[in-house]
Scaffold this active site. Structure first.
Site, PDB file in Angstrom:
ATOM      1  N   THR A 132       5.150   8.756   1.115  1.00 26.34           N
ATOM      2  CA  THR A 132       4.486   7.747   0.275  1.00 26.34           C
ATOM      3  C   THR A 132       3.753   6.710   1.116  1.00 26.34           C
ATOM      4  OG1 THR A 132       6.506   6.411   0.172  1.00 26.34           O
ATOM      5  CG2 THR A 132       6.131   8.007  -1.629  1.00 26.34           C
TER       6      THR A 132
ATOM      7  N   ARG B 260       0.819  -1.215   0.000  1.00 23.15           N
ATOM      8  CA  ARG B 260       0.000   0.000   0.000  1.00 23.15           C
ATOM      9  C   ARG B 260       0.853   1.265   0.000  1.00 23.15           C
ATOM     10  NH1 ARG B 260      -2.779  -0.223   4.852  1.00 23.15           N
ATOM     11  NH2 ARG B 260      -3.835   1.672   4.258  1.00 23.15           N
ATOM     12  N   ASN B 261       2.171   1.130   0.181  1.00 24.50           N
ATOM     13  CA  ASN B 261       3.048   2.297   0.119  1.00 24.50           C
ATOM     14  C   ASN B 261       3.178   2.698  -1.352  1.00 24.50           C
ATOM     15  OD1 ASN B 261       5.581   3.924  -0.027  1.00 24.50           O
ATOM     16  ND2 ASN B 261       5.625   3.485   2.160  1.00 24.50           N
ATOM     17  N   ALA B 262       3.096   3.978  -1.628  1.00 23.76           N
ATOM     18  CA  ALA B 262       3.108   4.472  -3.012  1.00 23.76           C
ATOM     19  C   ALA B 262       4.512   4.677  -3.581  1.00 23.76           C
ATOM     20  CB  ALA B 262       2.324   5.787  -3.087  1.00 23.76           C
ATOM     21  N   PHE B 263       5.574   4.365  -2.809  1.00 20.65           N
ATOM     22  CA  PHE B 263       6.931   4.648  -3.282  1.00 20.65           C
ATOM     23  C   PHE B 263       7.229   4.014  -4.634  1.00 20.65           C
ATOM     24  CE2 PHE B 263      11.433   3.773  -3.805  1.00 20.65           C
ATOM     25  CZ  PHE B 263      11.960   5.047  -3.647  1.00 20.65           C
TER      26      PHE B 263
END
Length: 166
Positions: free
Chosen positions: A143, A41-44
């Site tokens: 992120t 779920r981290n957008a990095f």
């Protein structure tokens, strides 16, 4: 009872790096699997993949190679700390051990821009590491899935990592 001391990762860096992206400290999931930004779920990875032209779903080593080929290094402000769970707010203030940025910048002098992945990374760096006059510092929105903003806002802010230094 205090959380155990956790240790972060070595930097992802080579002699071509001109940009350094700094997080605060790896999440519990990242530590468990030994990968930066392992929380799906981290957008990095979706953001950097979009901006630097690689597949965010590619194998981890392929994504790291894509960052390096784009001149992007990756690390965290903290080398070690005590933290229960993954939240930056859960990091025990008396347990902070920063990474050695003096040595990093001396070893990789082409790094001239540092981007902080969120406010906590910027605050920890400012408090624990100080600034190098040769380096430009910018804070970007985190992120992390805990930092909720409208879709597209993070991507738009992060665009500057793909713009050559002036």
């Amino acid at each position: 009872m205090s959380a155990p001391v956790r240790r972060g990762f070595p930097p992802v860096v080579d002699e071509h790096a001109t940009i350094l992206i700094l997080g605060s400290f790896p999440s519990a999931r990242s530590l468990a699997v030994g990968q930066y930004y392992a929380n799906p779920r981290n957008a990095f990875w979706p953001i950097t993949g979009e901006l630097l032209g690689f597949d965010a779903a590619a194998p981890y080593e392929t994504r790291l190679a894509a960052l390096r080929s784009a001149g992007v290094a990756l690390w965290d402000v903290l080398r070690a700390c005590r933290r229960a769970g993954s939240a930056d707010s859960a990091i025990e203030p008396k347990s902070l051990v920063p990474n050695d940025f003096g040595r990093l910048f001396a070893s990789y002098p082409a790094i001239t821009r540092v981007y902080f992945n969120g406010a906590k990374a910027a605050e920890l760096y400012r408090r624990l590491a100080g600034a190098d006059e040769q380096v430009e510092y910018r804070r970007l929105p985190s992120t992390s899935p805990a930092h909720a903003v409208r879709p597209g806002v993070k991507l738009a802010a992060w665009r500057e990592i793909s713009v050559p230094a002036s």
